[in-house]
Design a protein around this motif. Structure first.
Motif, short mmCIF file in Angstrom:
data_model
loop_
_atom_site.label_atom_id
_atom_site.label_comp_id
_atom_site.label_asym_id
_atom_site.label_seq_id
_atom_site.Cartn_x
_atom_site.Cartn_y
_atom_site.Cartn_z
N ASN A 1 3.18 11.20 4.60
CA ASN A 1 2.62 10.07 5.34
C ASN A 1 3.11 10.10 6.78
N THR A 2 2.60 9.18 7.60
CA THR A 2 3.00 9.18 9.01
C THR A 2 4.11 8.15 9.28
N ALA A 3 4.75 7.70 8.19
CA ALA A 3 5.99 6.92 8.27
C ALA A 3 5.83 5.54 8.91
N ILE A 4 4.60 5.03 8.92
CA ILE A 4 4.35 3.72 9.56
C ILE A 4 4.58 2.60 8.55
N LEU A 5 5.27 1.56 9.00
CA LEU A 5 5.47 0.36 8.17
C LEU A 5 4.85 -0.83 8.88
N ARG A 6 4.27 -1.71 8.11
CA ARG A 6 3.69 -2.94 8.67
C ARG A 6 3.39 -3.90 7.54
N SER A 7 3.18 -5.18 7.88
CA SER A 7 2.80 -6.14 6.84
C SER A 7 1.63 -7.01 7.32
N GLN B 1 -8.63 13.39 0.71
CA GLN B 1 -7.55 13.88 1.57
C GLN B 1 -7.35 12.96 2.78
N LEU B 2 -6.13 12.87 3.24
CA LEU B 2 -5.85 12.25 4.54
C LEU B 2 -5.03 13.26 5.33
N GLN B 3 -5.44 13.52 6.56
CA GLN B 3 -4.77 14.57 7.34
C GLN B 3 -4.03 13.97 8.54
N VAL C 1 -7.80 6.41 14.21
CA VAL C 1 -6.74 7.31 14.63
C VAL C 1 -5.48 6.46 14.86
N TYR C 2 -4.31 7.04 14.64
CA TYR C 2 -3.07 6.31 14.90
C TYR C 2 -2.07 7.28 15.49
N VAL C 3 -1.27 6.73 16.40
CA VAL C 3 -0.43 7.57 17.25
C VAL C 3 0.95 6.92 17.36
N GLY D 1 -4.16 4.33 -2.21
CA GLY D 1 -4.99 4.61 -1.05
C GLY D 1 -4.14 5.10 0.11
N THR D 2 -4.28 4.46 1.25
CA THR D 2 -3.54 4.90 2.44
C THR D 2 -2.33 4.00 2.74
N TYR D 3 -1.91 3.20 1.74
CA TYR D 3 -0.85 2.22 2.01
C TYR D 3 0.46 2.47 1.27
N GLY D 4 0.53 3.53 0.46
CA GLY D 4 1.62 3.62 -0.52
C GLY D 4 3.02 3.61 0.06
N PHE D 5 3.22 4.33 1.15
CA PHE D 5 4.57 4.45 1.69
C PHE D 5 5.14 3.07 2.06
N LYS D 6 4.28 2.24 2.66
CA LYS D 6 4.73 0.91 3.11
C LYS D 6 5.25 0.06 1.97
N ALA D 7 4.70 0.30 0.78
CA ALA D 7 4.93 -0.61 -0.34
C ALA D 7 6.03 -0.16 -1.29
N ALA E 1 -7.50 -1.80 6.36
CA ALA E 1 -7.22 -0.36 6.35
C ALA E 1 -7.53 0.20 7.71
N ALA E 2 -6.51 0.83 8.29
CA ALA E 2 -6.73 1.39 9.62
C ALA E 2 -7.55 2.66 9.53
N VAL E 3 -7.55 3.28 8.36
CA VAL E 3 -7.92 4.68 8.33
C VAL E 3 -8.85 5.05 7.21
N SER E 4 -9.54 4.11 6.63
CA SER E 4 -10.43 4.52 5.54
C SER E 4 -11.78 3.86 5.73
O1 PYC Z 1 -2.55 1.51 6.89
O2 PYC Z 1 -1.21 1.54 8.62
C1 PYC Z 1 -1.90 2.10 7.75
C2 PYC Z 1 -1.88 3.56 7.72
C3 PYC Z 1 -1.42 4.42 8.65
C4 PYC Z 1 -1.61 5.67 8.18
C5 PYC Z 1 -2.18 5.57 6.95
N1 PYC Z 1 -2.35 4.27 6.69
#
Ligand code: PYC
Length: 399
Positions: free
Chosen positions: A58-64, A240-242, A264-266, A348-354, A395-398
């Motif tokens: 993942n891209t190591a982003i955390l948010r709520s 896939q998420l790249q 996109v996220y940076v 989905g794209t949220y797992g790391f945060k949770a 979702a920022a990315v889906s």
């Molecule tokens: O939901 O913030 C998000 C995120 C960033 C990258 C993948 N998901």
């Protein structure tokens, strides 16, 4: 002698809890089972090395700053656990709460961000709308001009959001689990689950069979395959998420920037590299190979926001597999079909945060049989009952 983070172990013939998937969710669940509920015999099985799945991709982003009344308190509780994690684990996980901006480039995305800001504020999460002049003050390098291909109209500013070292989180949990004699078994692939009379009895692995009091599927990418072994179908499709990382630059960006329109996220790491992420690929796949079209898309949209980055070289590109549910919310709970088979999947794209809060709640469920309020809405039965959660708009990315 250097202390090992976790020790190699021989696989026993039976455990109280067998956890399939030793990523952050699996490790967090094992940690809380041991620490809070005194469960002794726990095995974490993983088909690869620790952190080889989405925990390290993942891209190591955390948010709520989510959208729904179910999602917002859940992710808020997770960010709070991440805030205390270095003290809790005695291990520095390098959480930088640098602030997170989600950009709006269209009227409809602005309306969506306004709804999220209001829902966040009502539920005590710090986030608000800000407009181009303030965005420029926070992020001097960003292009807020009307010449931009997608001019920026506003942003949802979320000060507690940020980035953390994802591998440090994996290692911190693994070390804490090992100290409680929780067994971590990398390179131990699950090949079958024996179920009789509605109970999971044992798990077959490439290193032998193990009997289990309870089985938890906490895999990503393989969630439906593993649940199917127990006779539990899941409404998941995998994409896939790249992401990629650039060569380092001098520090110029100290906020996480997300564009929900450009997908996109940076963010810039402490080493100076830019971590850039894409939306999920539009086709289903279990592949973890990255592709040139997605790299072009990431690069093009990053240049829409930061045109001065042209010529910057890409160092690495990678992919993870995201298990998407129909409502973009996870599936956490006990399977309806098998009484001692639990799941924490479909992230989905949220797992790391949770990870931390999902682990804490899942551990409580397994140990006490009671479903904590924070995860009630995410039950596996909600699809049949038609009680979807509707987190897609956050979702920022889906797409
Ligand atoms: O939901 O913030 C998000 C995120 C960033 C990258 C993948 N998901």
């Amino acid at each position: 002698m250097t202390e090992r983070m976790w020790r190699p172990r021989s696989l026993q013939s039976s455990y109280d809890v067998v956890i399939i998937g030793a990523g952050i969710h699996g490790l967090a669940t094992a940690y809380y089972l041991g620490k809070r509920h005194g469960v002794k015999k726990i095995a974490l099985l993983d088909k690869g090395y620790l952190g080889s799945g989405n925990s390290g991709r993942n891209t190591a982003i955390l948010r709520s700053n989510y959208r729904t009344p179910e999602g917002i308190p859940f992710y808020d509780a997770s960010v709070k656990l991440y805030e205390q994690m270095s003290q809790e684990l005695g291990w520095n996980v390098l959480f930088s709460q640098c602030g997170h901006l989600t950009l709006a480039h269209t009227d409809s995305s602005l309306i969506g961000l306004r709804v999220r800001a209001e829902n966040n504020q009502v539920l005590g999460v710090d986030s608000k709308l800000i407009f181009p002049d303030e965005i420029k003050r926070m992020v001097p390098a960003i292009d807020i001009s009307s010449r931009a291909r997608f001019p920026i109209m506003a942003a949802l500013y979320h000060p507690p959001g940020g980035v953390i070292r994802h591998d440090a989180v994996v290692w911190g949990y693994a070390r804490a689990c090992d100290r409680m004699d929780i067994e971590i078994h990398p390179y131990t692939e699950v090949t079958g689950i024996r179920v009789e009379k509605g109970r999971a009895l044992s798990v077959a692995t490439t290193r032998g069979n193990v009997a289990a009091g309870a089985v938890l599927n906490v895999t990503a990418g393989w969630a439906s395959t593993i649940s199917k072994m127990a006779g539990v179908p899941l409404p998941i499709v995998s994409h896939q998420l790249q992401a990629c990382v650039t060569e380092p630059l001098k520090p110029f960006l100290d906020k996480v920037i997300v564009s929900a329109t450009l997908h996109v996220y940076v963010n810039q790491t402490d080493k100076g590299e830019l971590v850039l992420g894409a939306e999920i690929d539009p086709y289903q796949s279990y592949s973890m190979r990255s592709t040139l079209p997605t790299l072009e898309q990431i690069a093009g949209h990053t240049l829409d926001l930061f045109p001065q980055l042209h010529g910057l070289r890409i160092l690495r590109q990678w992919a993870g597999v995201c298990d998407m549910t129909p409502d973009y919310a996870p599936i956490i709970g006990r399977a309806e079909e098998v009484e001692n088979f639990y799941m924490d999947v479909g992230w989905g794209t949220y797992g790391f945060k949770a990870g931390p809060i999902a682990g804490k709640c899942t551990a409580e469920l397994i140990a006490t049989g009671k479903t904590p309020g924070l995860i009630q809405a995410f039950s596996p039965g909600r699809f049949r009952a038609g009680r979807l959660v509707g987190e897609k708009a956050a979702a920022a990315v889906s797409s």
